[in-house]
Write a protein that holds these residues in place. Structure first.
Motif, PDB file in Angstrom:
ATOM      1  N   TYR A  77      -0.562   9.068   3.388  1.00 16.99           N
ATOM      2  CA  TYR A  77      -0.931  10.384   2.625  1.00 16.99           C
ATOM      3  C   TYR A  77      -2.118  10.514   2.202  1.00 16.99           C
ATOM      4  O   TYR A  77      -2.507  10.304   1.910  1.00 16.99           O
ATOM      5  CB  TYR A  77       0.120  10.924   1.541  1.00 16.99           C
ATOM      6  N   GLN A  78      -2.544  12.337   2.423  1.00 21.90           N
ATOM      7  CA  GLN A  78      -3.834  13.009   1.593  1.00 21.90           C
ATOM      8  C   GLN A  78      -3.637  12.443   0.799  1.00 21.90           C
ATOM      9  O   GLN A  78      -4.634  12.157  -0.032  1.00 21.90           O
ATOM     10  CB  GLN A  78      -3.504  14.459   2.756  1.00 21.90           C
ATOM     11  N   ASN A  79      -2.165  13.031   0.138  1.00 23.20           N
ATOM     12  CA  ASN A  79      -1.539  12.837  -1.341  1.00 23.20           C
ATOM     13  C   ASN A  79      -0.731  11.685  -1.981  1.00 23.20           C
ATOM     14  O   ASN A  79      -0.495  11.023  -3.239  1.00 23.20           O
ATOM     15  CB  ASN A  79      -0.569  13.812  -1.903  1.00 23.20           C
TER      16      ASN A  79
ATOM     17  N   PHE B  17      -2.103  -0.326   1.473  1.00 22.00           N
ATOM     18  CA  PHE B  17      -1.969   0.327   0.206  1.00 22.00           C
ATOM     19  C   PHE B  17      -3.228   0.542  -0.839  1.00 22.00           C
ATOM     20  O   PHE B  17      -2.837   0.323  -1.875  1.00 22.00           O
ATOM     21  CB  PHE B  17      -0.837  -1.286  -0.878  1.00 22.00           C
ATOM     22  N   THR B  18      -4.249   0.609  -0.576  1.00 20.78           N
ATOM     23  CA  THR B  18      -5.363   0.922  -0.778  1.00 20.78           C
ATOM     24  C   THR B  18      -5.401   1.680  -2.402  1.00 20.78           C
ATOM     25  O   THR B  18      -5.932   2.322  -3.281  1.00 20.78           O
ATOM     26  CB  THR B  18      -6.633   0.728  -0.075  1.00 20.78           C
ATOM     27  N   ALA B  19      -3.856   3.033  -1.785  1.00 15.65           N
ATOM     28  CA  ALA B  19      -4.081   4.178  -3.057  1.00 15.65           C
ATOM     29  C   ALA B  19      -3.177   3.545  -3.661  1.00 15.65           C
ATOM     30  O   ALA B  19      -3.763   4.017  -4.971  1.00 15.65           O
ATOM     31  CB  ALA B  19      -3.235   5.100  -2.244  1.00 15.65           C
ATOM     32  N   LYS B  20      -2.485   2.507  -3.665  1.00 16.23           N
ATOM     33  CA  LYS B  20      -2.176   1.893  -5.007  1.00 16.23           C
ATOM     34  C   LYS B  20      -3.487   0.989  -5.735  1.00 16.23           C
ATOM     35  O   LYS B  20      -3.582   1.431  -7.283  1.00 16.23           O
ATOM     36  CB  LYS B  20      -0.689   1.144  -4.453  1.00 16.23           C
ATOM     37  N   THR B  21      -3.492   0.097  -5.614  1.00 13.09           N
ATOM     38  CA  THR B  21      -4.033  -0.712  -6.319  1.00 13.09           C
ATOM     39  C   THR B  21      -5.408  -0.064  -7.059  1.00 13.09           C
ATOM     40  O   THR B  21      -6.152  -0.444  -7.684  1.00 13.09           O
ATOM     41  CB  THR B  21      -4.616  -2.132  -5.072  1.00 13.09           C
ATOM     42  N   ASN B  22      -6.089   0.601  -5.481  1.00 18.28           N
ATOM     43  CA  ASN B  22      -7.526   0.991  -6.149  1.00 18.28           C
ATOM     44  C   ASN B  22      -7.275   1.925  -7.085  1.00 18.28           C
ATOM     45  O   ASN B  22      -7.979   1.722  -8.758  1.00 18.28           O
ATOM     46  CB  ASN B  22      -7.882   2.464  -5.232  1.00 18.28           C
ATOM     47  N   ILE B  23      -6.224   2.357  -7.813  1.00 18.93           N
ATOM     48  CA  ILE B  23      -5.166   3.720  -8.571  1.00 18.93           C
ATOM     49  C   ILE B  23      -4.783   3.203  -9.974  1.00 18.93           C
ATOM     50  O   ILE B  23      -5.235   2.717 -10.832  1.00 18.93           O
ATOM     51  CB  ILE B  23      -3.999   4.380  -8.002  1.00 18.93           C
TER      52      ILE B  23
ATOM     53  N   ILE C 106      14.126  12.141   0.459  1.00 16.22           N
ATOM     54  CA  ILE C 106      13.052  13.326  -0.047  1.00 16.22           C
ATOM     55  C   ILE C 106      12.193  13.260   1.707  1.00 16.22           C
ATOM     56  O   ILE C 106      12.117  13.064   2.720  1.00 16.22           O
ATOM     57  CB  ILE C 106      12.250  12.730  -0.426  1.00 16.22           C
ATOM     58  N   ARG C 107      12.227  14.440   1.662  1.00 14.91           N
ATOM     59  CA  ARG C 107      11.101  15.423   2.669  1.00 14.91           C
ATOM     60  C   ARG C 107       9.841  14.043   2.709  1.00 14.91           C
ATOM     61  O   ARG C 107       9.303  14.108   1.455  1.00 14.91           O
ATOM     62  CB  ARG C 107      10.904  16.753   2.485  1.00 14.91           C
ATOM     63  N   PRO C 108       9.698  13.412   3.707  1.00 16.28           N
ATOM     64  CA  PRO C 108       8.464  12.353   3.441  1.00 16.28           C
ATOM     65  C   PRO C 108       6.591  13.253   3.459  1.00 16.28           C
ATOM     66  O   PRO C 108       6.857  14.218   3.985  1.00 16.28           O
ATOM     67  CB  PRO C 108       8.190  12.161   4.942  1.00 16.28           C
ATOM     68  N   GLY C 109       6.589  12.439   2.072  1.00 17.22           N
ATOM     69  CA  GLY C 109       5.176  12.846   2.162  1.00 17.22           C
ATOM     70  C   GLY C 109       5.556  14.150   0.721  1.00 17.22           C
ATOM     71  O   GLY C 109       4.203  14.683   0.500  1.00 17.22           O
ATOM     72  N   THR C 110       6.120  13.692   0.004  1.00 19.66           N
ATOM     73  CA  THR C 110       6.025  14.583  -1.263  1.00 19.66           C
ATOM     74  C   THR C 110       7.200  13.897  -2.011  1.00 19.66           C
ATOM     75  O   THR C 110       7.025  14.158  -3.303  1.00 19.66           O
ATOM     76  CB  THR C 110       7.718  15.656  -1.023  1.00 19.66           C
ATOM     77  N   ASP C 111       6.411  12.772  -2.224  1.00 24.86           N
ATOM     78  CA  ASP C 111       7.382  12.428  -3.165  1.00 24.86           C
ATOM     79  C   ASP C 111       6.326  12.217  -4.853  1.00 24.86           C
ATOM     80  O   ASP C 111       6.912  12.575  -6.182  1.00 24.86           O
ATOM     81  CB  ASP C 111       6.992  10.165  -3.374  1.00 24.86           C
ATOM     82  N   LEU C 112       5.163  12.906  -4.111  1.00 33.15           N
ATOM     83  CA  LEU C 112       4.097  13.097  -5.382  1.00 33.15           C
ATOM     84  C   LEU C 112       5.292  14.544  -6.385  1.00 33.15           C
ATOM     85  O   LEU C 112       4.973  13.833  -7.372  1.00 33.15           O
ATOM     86  CB  LEU C 112       2.679  13.545  -5.101  1.00 33.15           C
TER      87      LEU C 112
ATOM     88  N   GLY D  45      -9.447  14.462 -12.176  1.00 36.88           N
ATOM     89  CA  GLY D  45      -9.418  13.414 -12.803  1.00 36.88           C
ATOM     90  C   GLY D  45      -8.254  13.026 -12.921  1.00 36.88           C
ATOM     91  O   GLY D  45      -7.306  11.251 -12.701  1.00 36.88           O
ATOM     92  N   VAL D  46      -7.651  14.130 -13.005  1.00 38.73           N
ATOM     93  CA  VAL D  46      -5.279  13.956 -12.955  1.00 38.73           C
ATOM     94  C   VAL D  46      -4.912  13.772 -12.034  1.00 38.73           C
ATOM     95  O   VAL D  46      -5.749  15.242 -11.297  1.00 38.73           O
ATOM     96  CB  VAL D  46      -5.114  14.319 -14.479  1.00 38.73           C
ATOM     97  N   PRO D  47      -3.644  13.888 -11.471  1.00 39.12           N
ATOM     98  CA  PRO D  47      -3.489  13.664 -10.264  1.00 39.12           C
ATOM     99  C   PRO D  47      -2.319  15.869 -11.061  1.00 39.12           C
ATOM    100  O   PRO D  47      -2.357  15.699 -11.900  1.00 39.12           O
ATOM    101  CB  PRO D  47      -2.152  12.918 -10.250  1.00 39.12           C
ATOM    102  N   THR D  48      -3.108  16.382  -9.733  1.00 41.36           N
ATOM    103  CA  THR D  48      -1.957  17.541  -9.390  1.00 41.36           C
ATOM    104  C   THR D  48      -0.922  17.594  -7.530  1.00 41.36           C
ATOM    105  O   THR D  48      -1.214  16.272  -7.731  1.00 41.36           O
ATOM    106  CB  THR D  48      -2.399  18.773  -9.840  1.00 41.36           C
ATOM    107  N   TRP D  49      -0.795  18.676  -7.765  1.00 43.56           N
ATOM    108  CA  TRP D  49       0.319  18.696  -6.572  1.00 43.56           C
ATOM    109  C   TRP D  49      -0.696  18.732  -5.183  1.00 43.56           C
ATOM    110  O   TRP D  49      -1.662  19.522  -5.239  1.00 43.56           O
ATOM    111  CB  TRP D  49       1.365  19.570  -6.686  1.00 43.56           C
TER     112      TRP D  49
END
Lengths: 239, 731, 234
Positions: free
Chosen positions: B333-335, B172-178, B246-252, B587-591
């Protein structure tokens, strides 16, 4: 004279048949004694949990005896007789039917006229069929329960069939035993299952056609001193 | 596999120890057993389950020197008196025949010879010394699960190694890092007071957390609405008010769509954004066109539904949250990084930080330290072997988490000569096992496992088995995290059973190695002394802790109206990550779309998840849990019913699953409960250690199909960037 | 006298199987033996799905078919409602396994049936049944249903739980599915009704008739024999 007739007795059942019958009779009786402890609650209570466990184990061991004993003995040591016996049971004559019709009167000791009977009279044929079929049904239903390979639902129905067939067959066996041991007209027949021989006069009375057949066999191959003569039923032969 | 009757265990006194008489067990002991319970004394010893990262507080019931059962500790905030199936099974692992029972030394491929601890320490210490002298102490790597121990760092400090590497990049490093970068730390959900909960990529009933389910269950009974967003109709969806596939990989995209709705419909907490967030304008500048319609196009969720979610959250805010998630999206995912960022944005827009029914930081406390026993030298710290936090390598990846999935590279490049594996099994739990097998090329590999796991069997030069968790006392832990609890708690493991094997607790293993290495008194204390010293500032004795099992401190994290402060540069929630901008990134999230997408008629994205009676790969040898697997066809791969029909695949049929890296056969479970674009595997199976007989050759693992990637920003493995083809038939 | 019952709310169950294995631990069962299990029901087409999981076990029936069929009295129902097996008396005939309408009995390694006992021994010492205490979603409640103030009685009322007719079990009706996913009321399996009401009485009757006929036969034969002897002597 043939081996089959001596000392005014005639050989009805060979050693193989007697052994087969003996094993059947004894194991069936023991199975009944052990098995009915599971059917009659008061009987079960009488012998207690230890007794029930013992009876249950004995019942399972005896199951092997009843399943394999008689059939092996009869086939290995008495195959010809067995063939004859099955043949007789399947082939019915008018005399058999008349015998059966008269049987209730005979059972209760009333006088009844019956035509000549073969080695097995009509009643005995019925008994044979019931015993064979009954044992098969009891056996199959019993093994279904014992092996534990079938679903609980199947085992449940097997239980019914086993219990019903066992008790009904026991009734038949009881009547059969009564006739063999107690009933005046037929109690001579027990000797046929013990020594193998029954009284020749009695046999001539009750199974005339069979006696005739045996006599014919006995006479034919020997050179005949004319002293031996075929007699009608009831007449004694004075040599 | 026939196991020895546990009933016969419970009859054997401690005196007969390991000589287990395999008596058929008199079954009349059903009653005798019951009587025994009245006669024989049962002792209750507190410990912490080792079945997953919750470490639920448990009570171990011991009878005749054997384990009878475990029950949950009522106080412990991860269990709240409840234990899940894995917990019960893992306790029983004490009797697991797959355990390593004494130190092992490799003699040839997958072949080991048992040795004594003395010999093990001597040889390892000696070899280490030689290698370190030649190549430097910074070539030593300690690869571990993370969070399970606090001793190894001392050893690394003396050696001059900066290579404490955890498994978290596979988790889960995408989560904790962010969350660290944007909010200054992790924030956890408060179910009790929440009125509207959206769980996307979070399945508290599959990746089971007993206390979470208890509280969610109660909240629902009081009227709380629970929405589950997941490509799979997962266990949590079973009890949710609504399941949204949801289509997997698109929660963003979903999160951005919700955020857009909240802003454009003026539903967001303006006050909170003003006072406590930074760079909202920057975020909006890049996302003002990403509306619900756009999100709908990408996710496959109708725009109205997306708006409904946003409105539901807003109406109930601040007693509403989008669950921060755990593993479900955040190594996938990449995102995934942007997904975590958007998750924070949505929650911030709801203004639910530090609010009842919203998100809170973890309560914490500190312990006393045992007096220092080592006064020797410490080598200067070398550079990180994995490049985490190193400029021009992976500057944005947190060194505290590290990058575990490319250890063979480090070995090849000469950055890692000696690798320790403590409670970590990358050959099965990291991607690309064939690549991971190259770990054996290191000069020295020492595995400190519990059982004959793949890493030990295939790569270790020495296997030093650790005791089962019930067989040791440990220093106390702060109990907190993952879900909100107002108070910090203290609990630890107390030794409940004597090991019948020649295994040791980690402290003693490290004492042995360091002494043999020549480092005197690095760990010159016993765990009992540690316990005493740790608890002293709290005024608690170890006996009290043993009696209570888990002690709760006074509440230290409760709702705040004013004066919220976040541990970031601006003291606010930063919608734009400064550190990223410094690396020249937005710096900000985008799709950002997923890296790969399925296209052909027989192509699927391979996704994975947890079954509630298994804990990733560590429970495959457990006969109780595998018995459940057998009954429920747990090894089957899920496929959407319509896709299955198109490919003419029926329930239970064996198919061939192929990616660029691997081709495997597996049976299919045809279901309505899965998004058509993907196939789903439980993460548990595919054990390839022959010594783990119950799990060996059962099922298939997703890690076989994916390359060992490293996300540039947070180090994660992108575990679901995987397209497979599925075709009928197989062996 | 307490009357024990258990309340199960399938709407809360997520199918984690903790109850199954907690029970196995409590009773030291082998991995393949379990006293409780989960029945899963899934309805609908993607993406509109409903799933209900119904925990199942011995229902501790009011008039247990297993007790009816047990020839030794090993299976018995206590006054407090718990149906137990006295292993001392059990002879392993397995009639009870066929008789149970719910399939709740399992055969252990020695061929003796076992099942859920509501953790009676431990309840007597003040504990809760293992399945109840381990359940994270609090699907189960156990207690005295004859006490209106007990937790279980209150929950039955609040949740509108229905009693499975003829048993000690109460299930909350599933919100998303029909009542047919709940266990059926306790009725003797067909074969058991036939056994107890038809075949066993009938076969005993036939045996009795045979015995009566034989006894009569003995008597009549004796009489007729004696009278014919009298005739002869006369």
């Amino acid at each position: 004279m043939t081996k089959q007739i001596k000392n005014n007795k005639i050989l009805r059942f060979s050693l193989g048949s007697r052994l087969g019958h003996g094993v059947q009779a004894i194991s069936f009786t023991l199975l009944l004694i052990t098995g009915s402890s599971l059917v009659f609650k008061s009987y079960g209570a009488l012998i207690g949990p230890g007794g029930l466990k013992l009876f249950s184990q004995l019942h399972h061991i005896l199951a092997y005896v009843l399943t394999f004993g008689p059939i092996l003995l009869l086939i290995l040591f008495s195959w010809d007789n067995v063939k004859r016996w099955i043949y007789d049971c399947i082939h019915w004559t008018e005399s058999d039917v008349k015998f059966v019709a008269a049987f209730p009167k005979i059972f209760f000791g009333l006088r009844a006229d019956t035509p000549k009977q073969g080695k097995f009279n009509g009643g005995e044929k019925i008994n044979s069929i019931l015993q064979i079929l009954g044992t098969i049904v009891i056996g199959i239903s019993g093994w279904i329960m014992l092996l534990g390979l079938f679903s609980p639902a199947v085992a449940g129905w097997a239980h019914i069939i086993h219990s019903f067939a066992a008790l009904v067959l026991s009734g038949v066996v009881a009547a059969h035993a009564y006739l063999a041991l107690i009933h005046p007209g037929s109690k001579e027949s027990i000797n046929g299952m013990l020594s193998g021989y029954v009284d020749l006069d009695w046999a001539a009375d009750h199974h005339a056609l069979w006696v005739e057949e045996v006599m014919n066999e006995a006479v034919a191959p020997l050179p005949a001193p004319a002293k031996v003569k075929i007699k009608a039923v009831g007449e004694t032969v004075n040599v | 596999m026939k196991t020895i009757s546990r009933r016969s265990f419970l009859k054997i006194t401690a005196a007969t120890g390991a000589a287990i008489a395999a008596s058929a067990g008199s079954v009349k002991d059903f009653k005798a057993f019951a009587e025994e319970i009245e006669d024989t004394e049962v002792t209750k010893i507190p410990s912490l389950c080792n079945g997953c990262s919750s470490y639920c507080g448990v009570w171990a019931y011991v009878k005749n020197g054997r384990l009878w059962k475990i029950e949950g500790n009522e106080t412990h905030m991860k269990s709240r008196g409840k234990i899940c199936a894995r917990g019960h099974g893992v306790a029983y692992n004490i009797y697991d025949p797959g355990r390593v029972s004494q130190p092992m030394k490799r003699v040839s491929d997958n072949n080991f010879q048992p040795i004594t601890w003395e010999q093990a320490f001597q040889e390892i210490g000696g070899k280490m010394k030689d290698i370190v002298e030649e190549h430097g102490g910074d070539k030593v790597v300690w690869a571990t699960h993370g969070g399970k121990e606090s001793y190894a760092q001392k050893f690394l400090d003396v050696l001059g190694s900066d290579n404490y590497i955890t498994h978290y990049a596979t988790c889960f490093t995408a989560k904790t890092n962010i969350w660290d970068k944007m909010c200054g730390g992790m924030f956890n959900p408060d179910f009790d007071q929440a009125k509207y909960i959206v769980c996307a990529g979070r399945n508290y009933a599959g990746g089971v957390m007993p206390a979470a389910m208890k509280r969610i269950s109660r909240a629902k009974a009081e009227g709380t609405k629970l929405i589950v967003v997941d490509p799979r109709f997962c266990e949590l969806a079973t009890v949710a008010d609504e399941w949204i596939p949801i289509r997997p990989g698109t929660d963003l995209a979903l999160f951005l769509g919700i955020a857009h709705t909240l802003v454009s419909e003026n539903l967001y907490n303006y006050n909170f954004i003003e006072k406590y967030t930074y760079a909202f304008d920057e975020f909006w500048k890049y996302n003002r066109d990403f509306d619900a319609e756009k999100a709908a196009e990408i996710t496959g969720i109708p725009a109205d539904k997306i708006r409904e979610l946003a409105r539901g959250l807003a109406q109930n805010a601040p007693q509403a949250f989008l669950d921060p998630g755990y593993h479900g999206l955040y190594a996938h995912y990449q995102n995934s990084n942007e997904t975590a960022m958007a998750n924070i944005v949505v929650n911030a827009l709801l203004g639910n930080f530090w609010q009842d029914g919203g998100l809170f930081p973890a309560a914490s406390t500190t312990f006393g330290q045992v007096e220092e026993t080592y006064y020797g030298s410490k080598a200067a710290k070398g550079s990180r072997a994995d490049g985490a936090g190193v400029s021009r390598e992976y500057p944005l990846v947190e060194p505290s988490r590290g990058i575990p999935q490319r250890i063979p590279d480090m070995i090849e490049k000469g950055r890692a000569k000696i690798v320790f594996f403590y409670s970590y099994n990358p050959l099965r739990s990291a991607p690309e096992p064939e690549y991971q097998k190259k770990i054996k090329n290191a000069d020295l590999v020492v595995s400190i496992p519990y059982d004959w796991n793949e890493t030990s069997l295939y790569t270790a030069d020495y296997i030093l088995p650790e005791t089962h968790y019930l067989e040791r006392t440990e220093h106390p832990k702060v109990i907190n995290g993952n879900i909100y609890w107002p108070s910090a708690q203290i609990a630890t493991r107390f030794k409940a059973l004597t090991a019948a094997t020649s295994t040791l607790p980690l402290l003693e293993i490290l004492q042995g190695i360091t002494t043999a290495y020549g480092i005197e008194n690095l760990y010159g204390f016993t765990v009992e002394e540690e316990l005493e010293a740790a608890l002293a500032p709290h005024g608690i004795s170890p006996d009290t802790l043993k009696e209570k099992g888990c002690l709760e401190l006074l509440p230290s994290v409760t709702a705040k109206e004013e004066g919220l402060s976040f541990n970031t540069f601006t003291k606010k929630i930063e919608f734009s990550i400064g550190a990223w901008k410094m690396e020249g990134l937005l710096g900000v999230p985008t799709w950002v779309p997923p890296l790969v997408e399925p296209r052909e008629a027989n192509e699927f994205r391979l996704i994975h998840g947890k079954q509630p009676w298994h804990s990733h790969i560590m429970t495959t040898n457990n006969p109780y849990l595998m018995a459940i697997t057998k009954e429920k066809n747990g090894t089957f791969m899920w496929m959407n019913a319509d896709r299955a029909k198109e490919l003419n695949i029926s329930e239970g049929e064996t198919v061939t699953v192929k990616s660029e890296l691997a081709t495997k056969q597996v049976q299919v479970h045809v279901t309505e409960g899965l998004h058509p674009e993907c196939v789903w595997l439980p993460s548990t199976y595919g054990t390839f250690s022959e010594k783990l007989v119950n799990g060996y050759n059962q099922g298939v693992n997703y890690n076989d199909f994916i390359p060992a990637r490293v996300d540039e920003k947070t180090g994660h493995v992108m575990g679901q960037e995987c397209i497979v083809t599925v075709s009928k038939g197989g062996k | 006298m307490a009357k024990y019952g258990m309340l199960i709310d399938p709407n809360r169950c997520t199918g984690c199987n903790a109850c199954r294995i907690a029970c196995q631990m409590q009773w030291s069962l082998e991995p393949e033996l379990n006293f409780n299990w989960l029945e899963e029901h899934l309805e609908g087409k993607y993406p509109n799905l409903k799933r209900v999981i119904v925990p199942m076990q011995c229902q501790h029936c009011d008039n247990p078919p297993c007790q009816t069929v047990c020839p030794t009295g090993a299976t018995y129902k206590r006054e407090d409602g718990v149906v137990l097996i006295d292993a001392e008396k059990c002879i392993g005939c397995k009639y009870c396994v066929s008789a149970c309408p719910y399939g709740a009995r399992v055969i252990n390694a020695a061929g003796i049936p076992e099942k859920c006992s509501f953790c009676a021994v431990h309840v007597a010492n003040g504990s809760t049944p293992a399945c109840v205490s381990t359940c994270m979603s609090e699907v189960r409640v156990f207690g005295d249903v004859s006490d209106p103030n007990s937790e279980i009685s209150r929950q039955i009322a609040t949740l509108g739980a229905v009693n499975i007719k003829g048993t000690s079990m109460y299930y909350v009706p599933p919100r998303e599915m029909g009542m047919d996913v709940l266990p059926p009321e306790c009725v003797n399996p067909t074969y058991l009704g036939v056994l107890k009401n038809i075949s066993q009485p009938a076969s005993k009757g036939i045996l009795g008739l045979a015995a009566a006929a034989i006894a009569t036969g003995i008597v009549t034969n004796k009489i007729i024999e004696r009278s014919s002897k009298n005739d002869e002597t006369n």
